[in-house]
Design an enzyme around this catalytic site. Structure first.
Site, PDB file in Angstrom:
ATOM      1  N   PRO A  63      -5.872   9.192  14.435  1.00 55.09           N
ATOM      2  CA  PRO A  63      -6.226   9.780  13.145  1.00 55.09           C
ATOM      3  C   PRO A  63      -5.109  10.609  12.494  1.00 55.09           C
ATOM      4  N   LYS A  92      -7.089  -6.360  12.587  1.00 56.36           N
ATOM      5  CA  LYS A  92      -5.915  -5.673  13.153  1.00 56.36           C
ATOM      6  C   LYS A  92      -5.497  -6.345  14.466  1.00 56.36           C
ATOM      7  N   GLY A 102       0.834  -1.215   0.000  1.00 57.43           N
ATOM      8  CA  GLY A 102       0.000   0.000   0.000  1.00 57.43           C
ATOM      9  C   GLY A 102       0.857   1.250   0.000  1.00 57.43           C
ATOM     10  N   TYR A 143      -7.666   0.601  18.045  1.00 55.15           N
ATOM     11  CA  TYR A 143      -8.757  -0.311  18.406  1.00 55.15           C
ATOM     12  C   TYR A 143      -8.402  -1.785  18.154  1.00 55.15           C
ATOM     13  N   GLY A 168      -1.379   7.615   0.669  1.00 56.08           N
ATOM     14  CA  GLY A 168      -1.565   7.886   2.096  1.00 56.08           C
ATOM     15  C   GLY A 168      -0.323   7.749   2.961  1.00 56.08           C
ATOM     16  N   LEU A 169      -0.504   7.096   4.103  1.00 59.60           N
ATOM     17  CA  LEU A 169       0.598   6.949   5.061  1.00 59.60           C
ATOM     18  C   LEU A 169       1.724   6.103   4.492  1.00 59.60           C
ATOM     19  N   ARG A 208      -2.876  -2.580  -5.681  1.00 57.40           N
ATOM     20  CA  ARG A 208      -3.595  -3.167  -6.824  1.00 57.40           C
ATOM     21  C   ARG A 208      -3.583  -2.252  -8.043  1.00 57.40           C
TER      22      ARG A 208
HETATM   23  C1  HXC Z   1     -21.646  -1.703   3.403  1.00 59.78           C
HETATM   24  C2  HXC Z   1     -20.138  -2.112   1.666  1.00 59.78           C
HETATM   25  C3  HXC Z   1     -19.702  -0.756   1.714  1.00 59.78           C
HETATM   26  C4  HXC Z   1     -20.324   0.118   2.678  1.00 59.78           C
HETATM   27  C5  HXC Z   1     -18.569  -1.792   0.178  1.00 59.78           C
HETATM   28  N1  HXC Z   1     -19.414  -2.700   0.701  1.00 59.78           N
HETATM   29  N2  HXC Z   1     -18.733  -0.596   0.779  1.00 59.78           N
HETATM   30  N3  HXC Z   1     -21.092  -2.584   2.498  1.00 59.78           N
HETATM   31  N4  HXC Z   1     -21.275  -0.405   3.496  1.00 59.78           N
HETATM   32  N5  HXC Z   1     -19.960   1.397   2.800  1.00 59.78           N
HETATM   33  C6  HXC Z   1     -19.558  -4.094   0.301  1.00 59.78           C
HETATM   34  C7  HXC Z   1     -19.952  -4.262  -1.171  1.00 59.78           C
HETATM   35  O1  HXC Z   1     -21.371  -4.125  -1.351  1.00 59.78           O
HETATM   36  C8  HXC Z   1     -19.461  -5.688  -1.433  1.00 59.78           C
HETATM   37  O2  HXC Z   1     -20.318  -6.649  -0.859  1.00 59.78           O
HETATM   38  C9  HXC Z   1     -18.185  -5.758  -0.616  1.00 59.78           C
HETATM   39  O3  HXC Z   1     -18.287  -4.735   0.390  1.00 59.78           O
HETATM   40  C10 HXC Z   1     -16.933  -5.501  -1.427  1.00 59.78           C
HETATM   41  O4  HXC Z   1     -17.014  -4.265  -2.092  1.00 59.78           O
HETATM   42  P1  HXC Z   1     -16.260  -3.989  -3.479  1.00 59.78           P
HETATM   43  O5  HXC Z   1     -16.349  -2.546  -3.753  1.00 59.78           O
HETATM   44  O6  HXC Z   1     -16.740  -4.949  -4.508  1.00 59.78           O
HETATM   45  O7  HXC Z   1     -14.755  -4.467  -3.136  1.00 59.78           O
HETATM   46  P2  HXC Z   1     -13.353  -3.877  -3.530  1.00 59.78           P
HETATM   47  O8  HXC Z   1     -13.444  -3.149  -4.845  1.00 59.78           O
HETATM   48  O9  HXC Z   1     -12.319  -4.953  -3.409  1.00 59.78           O
HETATM   49  O10 HXC Z   1     -13.056  -2.775  -2.403  1.00 59.78           O
HETATM   50  C11 HXC Z   1     -12.676  -3.098  -1.117  1.00 59.78           C
HETATM   51  C12 HXC Z   1     -13.041  -1.991  -0.145  1.00 59.78           C
HETATM   52  C13 HXC Z   1     -12.582  -0.602  -0.680  1.00 59.78           C
HETATM   53  C14 HXC Z   1     -12.399  -2.312   1.210  1.00 59.78           C
HETATM   54  C15 HXC Z   1     -14.542  -1.986   0.014  1.00 59.78           C
HETATM   55  O11 HXC Z   1     -13.056   0.434   0.151  1.00 59.78           O
HETATM   56  C16 HXC Z   1     -11.078  -0.512  -0.831  1.00 59.78           C
HETATM   57  O12 HXC Z   1     -10.526  -0.899  -1.861  1.00 59.78           O
HETATM   58  N6  HXC Z   1     -10.370  -0.015   0.196  1.00 59.78           N
HETATM   59  C17 HXC Z   1      -8.880   0.091   0.208  1.00 59.78           C
HETATM   60  C18 HXC Z   1      -8.396   1.351   0.884  1.00 59.78           C
HETATM   61  C19 HXC Z   1      -8.965   1.584   2.253  1.00 59.78           C
HETATM   62  O13 HXC Z   1      -9.989   1.012   2.661  1.00 59.78           O
HETATM   63  N7  HXC Z   1      -8.303   2.500   2.971  1.00 59.78           N
HETATM   64  C20 HXC Z   1      -8.704   2.907   4.308  1.00 59.78           C
HETATM   65  C21 HXC Z   1      -7.836   2.313   5.352  1.00 59.78           C
HETATM   66  S1  HXC Z   1      -8.030   3.283   6.730  1.00 59.78           S
HETATM   67  P3  HXC Z   1     -21.457  -7.434  -1.723  1.00 59.78           P
HETATM   68  O14 HXC Z   1     -21.976  -8.481  -0.791  1.00 59.78           O
HETATM   69  O15 HXC Z   1     -22.485  -6.383  -2.062  1.00 59.78           O
HETATM   70  O16 HXC Z   1     -20.774  -8.000  -2.922  1.00 59.78           O
HETATM   71  C22 HXC Z   1      -7.915   2.458   8.136  1.00 59.78           C
HETATM   72  C23 HXC Z   1      -7.824   3.412   9.318  1.00 59.78           C
HETATM   73  C24 HXC Z   1      -8.369   2.924  10.591  1.00 59.78           C
HETATM   74  O17 HXC Z   1      -7.854   1.275   8.168  1.00 59.78           O
HETATM   75  C25 HXC Z   1      -8.347   3.870  11.770  1.00 59.78           C
HETATM   76  C26 HXC Z   1      -8.677   5.310  11.535  1.00 59.78           C
HETATM   77  C27 HXC Z   1      -8.519   6.188  12.727  1.00 59.78           C
HETATM   78  P1  NAP Z   2      -4.925   4.333   2.129  1.00 61.23           P
HETATM   79  O1  NAP Z   2      -4.208   5.476   1.501  1.00 61.23           O
HETATM   80  O2  NAP Z   2      -6.275   3.976   1.635  1.00 61.23           O
HETATM   81  O3  NAP Z   2      -3.967   3.073   2.079  1.00 61.23           O
HETATM   82  C1  NAP Z   2      -4.370   1.759   1.859  1.00 61.23           C
HETATM   83  C2  NAP Z   2      -3.466   1.146   0.824  1.00 61.23           C
HETATM   84  O4  NAP Z   2      -3.676  -0.274   0.797  1.00 61.23           O
HETATM   85  C3  NAP Z   2      -3.700   1.667  -0.589  1.00 61.23           C
HETATM   86  O5  NAP Z   2      -2.484   2.049  -1.165  1.00 61.23           O
HETATM   87  C4  NAP Z   2      -4.285   0.467  -1.335  1.00 61.23           C
HETATM   88  O6  NAP Z   2      -3.844   0.455  -2.686  1.00 61.23           O
HETATM   89  C5  NAP Z   2      -3.694  -0.696  -0.541  1.00 61.23           C
HETATM   90  N1  NAP Z   2      -4.525  -1.902  -0.646  1.00 61.23           N
HETATM   91  C6  NAP Z   2      -5.831  -2.020  -0.296  1.00 61.23           C
HETATM   92  N2  NAP Z   2      -6.262  -3.263  -0.573  1.00 61.23           N
HETATM   93  C7  NAP Z   2      -5.200  -3.933  -1.083  1.00 61.23           C
HETATM   94  C8  NAP Z   2      -5.019  -5.248  -1.568  1.00 61.23           C
HETATM   95  N3  NAP Z   2      -6.010  -6.152  -1.576  1.00 61.23           N
HETATM   96  N4  NAP Z   2      -3.792  -5.611  -2.029  1.00 61.23           N
HETATM   97  C9  NAP Z   2      -2.781  -4.710  -2.035  1.00 61.23           C
HETATM   98  N5  NAP Z   2      -2.891  -3.456  -1.598  1.00 61.23           N
HETATM   99  C10 NAP Z   2      -4.097  -3.068  -1.134  1.00 61.23           C
HETATM  100  O7  NAP Z   2      -5.118   4.585   3.717  1.00 61.23           O
HETATM  101  P2  NAP Z   2      -4.104   5.080   4.848  1.00 61.23           P
HETATM  102  O8  NAP Z   2      -4.891   5.943   5.750  1.00 61.23           O
HETATM  103  O9  NAP Z   2      -2.837   5.574   4.288  1.00 61.23           O
HETATM  104  O10 NAP Z   2      -3.843   3.716   5.670  1.00 61.23           O
HETATM  105  C11 NAP Z   2      -2.563   3.106   5.704  1.00 61.23           C
HETATM  106  C12 NAP Z   2      -2.475   2.184   6.903  1.00 61.23           C
HETATM  107  O11 NAP Z   2      -2.581   2.946   8.113  1.00 61.23           O
HETATM  108  C13 NAP Z   2      -3.572   1.143   6.984  1.00 61.23           C
HETATM  109  O12 NAP Z   2      -3.046  -0.077   7.499  1.00 61.23           O
HETATM  110  C14 NAP Z   2      -4.550   1.717   7.976  1.00 61.23           C
HETATM  111  O13 NAP Z   2      -5.339   0.744   8.597  1.00 61.23           O
HETATM  112  C15 NAP Z   2      -3.568   2.362   8.939  1.00 61.23           C
HETATM  113  N6  NAP Z   2      -4.162   3.401   9.769  1.00 61.23           N
HETATM  114  C16 NAP Z   2      -4.476   4.620   9.223  1.00 61.23           C
HETATM  115  C17 NAP Z   2      -4.992   5.611  10.038  1.00 61.23           C
HETATM  116  C18 NAP Z   2      -5.316   6.969   9.511  1.00 61.23           C
HETATM  117  O14 NAP Z   2      -5.825   7.800  10.271  1.00 61.23           O
HETATM  118  N7  NAP Z   2      -5.042   7.276   8.254  1.00 61.23           N
HETATM  119  C19 NAP Z   2      -5.217   5.344  11.397  1.00 61.23           C
HETATM  120  C20 NAP Z   2      -4.890   4.098  11.914  1.00 61.23           C
HETATM  121  C21 NAP Z   2      -4.361   3.131  11.089  1.00 61.23           C
HETATM  122  P3  NAP Z   2      -4.778  -0.145  -3.878  1.00 61.23           P
HETATM  123  O15 NAP Z   2      -6.156   0.319  -3.616  1.00 61.23           O
HETATM  124  O16 NAP Z   2      -4.154   0.397  -5.121  1.00 61.23           O
HETATM  125  O17 NAP Z   2      -4.628  -1.635  -3.786  1.00 61.23           O
END
Ligand code: HXC
Ligand code: NAP
Length: 291
Positions: free
Chosen positions: A196, A168, A23, A153, A27-28, A48
């Site tokens: 955050p 996690k 990743g 968390y 972001g981070l 990806r």
């Molecule tokens: C309910 C949802 C939903 C939502 C998606 N789904 N969004 N359900 N509420 N808001 C459901 C879809 O309907 C589908 O289920 C399934 O989830 C998969 O969705 P897809 O879009 O087909 O999957 P995909 O394209 O692989 O995307 C995966 C993803 C997406 C996780 C949903 O958001 C992603 O690619 N995220 C990567 C980056 C990311 O999340 N970064 C944030 C990390 S921050 P069905 O059954 O309908 O098929 C973090 C910080 C924590 O972790 C702490 C902060 C302080």
């Molecule tokens: P982000 O920018 O959305 O980073 C997530 C990264 O993961 C993206 O580069 C995404 O790239 C990659 N990724 C997601 N699904 C993947 C898959 N199946 N295979 C390979 N790569 C995948 O979010 P972020 O805030 O920087 O988060 C980075 C990390 O910090 C995460 O572990 C998150 O849980 C942690 N964290 C963040 C915060 C915050 O406040 N930002 C707080 C606590 C913890 P692709 O979509 O191109 O695959």
């Protein structure tokens, strides 16, 4: 510029490191890559979407970054990516499990697929990368380092992000387990639990504008501000460097005191005014006399 916005370690602190940041294109992850490169590391970034990786490479360093497309959920893709990194840089001696998926939702609204997708990216993805790197390091007598980016968390649990919290927590337990089991091979396994830190990926899914207008995030944090990326990347660089060579199996929280504010039973009393305290003190003193 304030000290916490500057790189903390000496130039060259990571010059003997080839670090894989999953990743790392956004972001981070991308911020960590920038700091690692500035300290002399060579870095492989995966995700990806190739366009995000390519963008980061162009922005940071054409020759010290190796972008590789890899879905961490697929162990075959992870093995292939590791081999490509080794072929490109000659080795790989550091791994940052940073890739994640997450969104807020009441748990009863999640389909099984939605739940599994988060578990697979975070828990299975971190396992896939750690197992592939760990075996390679053991076979080749390389003292590798793993840094897992978890969350606060992971220890406390949290509603509305249950799949992420479960995954996690599993990653945190993996950190502590392998820190002991694989220390005999010279490996170190540590984690960071960030509060955050604004990124587009997290904010789009966890704090959309419509929500942050209602909830004041800063108020939940004793230091009354979000984290700055350099604060986290300094910590990550230290933990990936040989300066931290006696730290193993640790999780370092960097959240301005946020989780403790939520945990202390009386911390919400912050909202009580001076006048209200004057009145409360009188009532309590009077009650004490009677009892
Ligand atoms: C309910 C949802 C939903 C939502 C998606 N789904 N969004 N359900 N509420 N808001 C459901 C879809 O309907 C589908 O289920 C399934 O989830 C998969 O969705 P897809 O879009 O087909 O999957 P995909 O394209 O692989 O995307 C995966 C993803 C997406 C996780 C949903 O958001 C992603 O690619 N995220 C990567 C980056 C990311 O999340 N970064 C944030 C990390 S921050 P069905 O059954 O309908 O098929 C973090 C910080 C924590 O972790 C702490 C902060 C302080
Ligand atoms: P982000 O920018 O959305 O980073 C997530 C990264 O993961 C993206 O580069 C995404 O790239 C990659 N990724 C997601 N699904 C993947 C898959 N199946 N295979 C390979 N790569 C995948 O979010 P972020 O805030 O920087 O988060 C980075 C990390 O910090 C995460 O572990 C998150 O849980 C942690 N964290 C963040 C915060 C915050 O406040 N930002 C707080 C606590 C913890 P692709 O979509 O191109 O695959």
């Amino acid at each position: 510029m304030n000290l916490h916005q500057e790189s903390m370690l000496k130039e060259g602190s990571l010059s003997n490191k080839v670090i894989w940041v999953t990743g790392g294109g956004t972001g981070l992850g991308k911020s960590m890559v920038k700091t690692f490169i500035s300290l002399g590391a060579k870095v492989a970034i995966s995700g990806r979407r190739f366009e995000k990786l390519e963008e980061a490479q162009k922005e940071i360093s054409e020759d010290k970054i190796f972008p590789v497309v890899c879905d961490v959920r697929e162990s075959g893709q992870v093995e292939k990516a590791l081999n490509q990194i080794i072929e490109h840089f000659g080795t790989c001696n550091g791994l940052v499990n940073n890739a994640a998926g997450n969104f807020i939702s009441p748990t009863e609204r999640l389909s099984h697929r939605a739940f599994d997708i988060i578990l697979d990216i975070v828990l299975k993805g971190s396992k896939n990368c750690t197992l592939s790197c760990g075996k390679y390091w053991i076979k080749n007598d390389i003292p590798g380092y793993v840094l897992n980016i978890v969350t606060t968390y992971a220890s406390t649990g949290s509603g509305y992000v249950v799949p992420s919290a479960m995954a996690k927590a599993g990653v945190l337990v993996m950190t502590r387990s392998l820190a002991v089991e694989w220390a005999k091979y010279g490996q170190r396994h540590n984690a960071i639990a960030p509060g955050p830190f604004p990124t587009k990926g997290a904010w789009d899914r966890l704090f959309p504008k419509e929500m942050s207008e209602k909830v004041n995030l800063e108020n939940r944090i004793p230091l009354k501000r979000m984290g700055e990326h350099m604060e986290l990347t300094n910590l990550a660089s230290y933990l990936m460097s040989d300066y931290s060579s006696y730290i193993n199996g640790e999780v370092v929280t960097i959240d301005g005191g946020e989780w403790l504010q939520g945990a202390g039973q009386f911390n919400q009393m912050e909202a009580i005014s001076k006048e209200e305290w004057d009145m409360l003190e009188k009532v309590i003193r009077s009650n004490q006399k009677k009892s």
